[in-house]
Design an enzyme around this catalytic site. Sequence first.
Site, PDB file in Angstrom:
ATOM      1  N   SER A 143       0.851  -1.196   0.000  1.00 44.69           N
ATOM      2  CA  SER A 143       0.000   0.000   0.000  1.00 44.69           C
ATOM      3  C   SER A 143       0.885   1.243   0.000  1.00 44.69           C
ATOM      4  O   SER A 143       2.004   1.212   0.536  1.00 44.69           O
ATOM      5  CB  SER A 143      -0.876   0.029   1.255  1.00 44.69           C
ATOM      6  N   TYR A 156      -1.657  -0.587  10.227  1.00 42.76           N
ATOM      7  CA  TYR A 156      -1.841  -0.946   8.813  1.00 42.76           C
ATOM      8  C   TYR A 156      -0.567  -0.633   8.028  1.00 42.76           C
ATOM      9  O   TYR A 156      -0.081  -1.455   7.250  1.00 42.76           O
ATOM     10  CB  TYR A 156      -3.038  -0.161   8.267  1.00 42.76           C
TER      11      TYR A 156
END
Length: 261
Positions: A143, A156
Amino acid sequence: MGRLDNKIAIVTGGADGIGHAISQAMAREGAKVFVSDIDDAKGSAFVETLRAAGLQAEYVHCDVAEEKDIANLVALAVEKTGRLDILVNNAAIAIGGMPVYEMTDEQWHRLITVNLTSVFRGCKYALPHMIAQKRGSIINMASAQGHIGLDGWTAYAGAKGAVMAMTRQMAVEFGPHNVRVNSISPGTINTPMNEKVIADLGDAVARAWVKMHPIGRIGNPEEVAEAAVYLASDAAGFTTGIDLRVDGGLCVTPRFVPDLL
Ligand SMILES: NC(=O)c1ccc[n+]([C@@H]2O[C@H](COP(=O)([O-])OP(=O)(O)OC[C@H]3O[C@@H](n4cnc5c(N)ncnc54)[C@H](O)[C@@H]3O)[C@@H](O)[C@H]2O)c1
């Protein structure tokens, strides 16, 4: 002729979002795709649409938080086809939008299990087959969050950063076996994951996302799928250990990022 003709692929979290688009694109390019997810109804219905279009796909239940499910998924694909060419470790969840001191240990462990341990386990079960056949492409979904900082997403981002580090490590370790390992870092993509974030945090988040991307919009799952097809294909035969950013310029922007919390 498709770019992935005769290849056998596994995609985790393939029933919806980016995994859905990757499964569809890979099947269209000639791969036989083992689509896996926890949403069996959605996953099975999706596979039926692929088959109805004359493409090759099978649905397999796989909760990536469960080691036995991942082991079973890989074993099933190899048992049915005799090999495994492509593994896309895509499934992940978004737990965040909170400062690190408000995150519970339970939330942390859940996120690490689903977003990081799953990648370790997917590779662990796929690699022996790829090494034996002296050929394979693993694509780990990272990501933009693994590259930049954004309020509220420490766990995350940590998991995604680790996914990229593991990708580089495995590229070095398994390159001599002709197994390529790459990651993709999407920017903000229009998927159910983000619909949930907007529902939780409000519309201001959606407006901020558009501003954060120099391209002036968020991305589509199909744009990430195109990168995955490339990395899986023989055209990327000399490409390993990279993180391919599909992020509308997000990671290189010096622009002001508004406070999202
Ligand atoms: N959407 C984005 O903006 C964005 C940005 C960067 C990275 N990513 C990454 O891309 C990947 C896909 O994200 P998305 O936005 O398509 O997500 P999504 O939530 O829209 O879809 C994820 C899919 O995974 C499935 N899933 C959830 N938990 C699972 C589990 N335990 N086991 C198996 N399947 C499970 C869901 O049922 C769903 O079909 C993730 O790795 C995510 O971190 C997404």
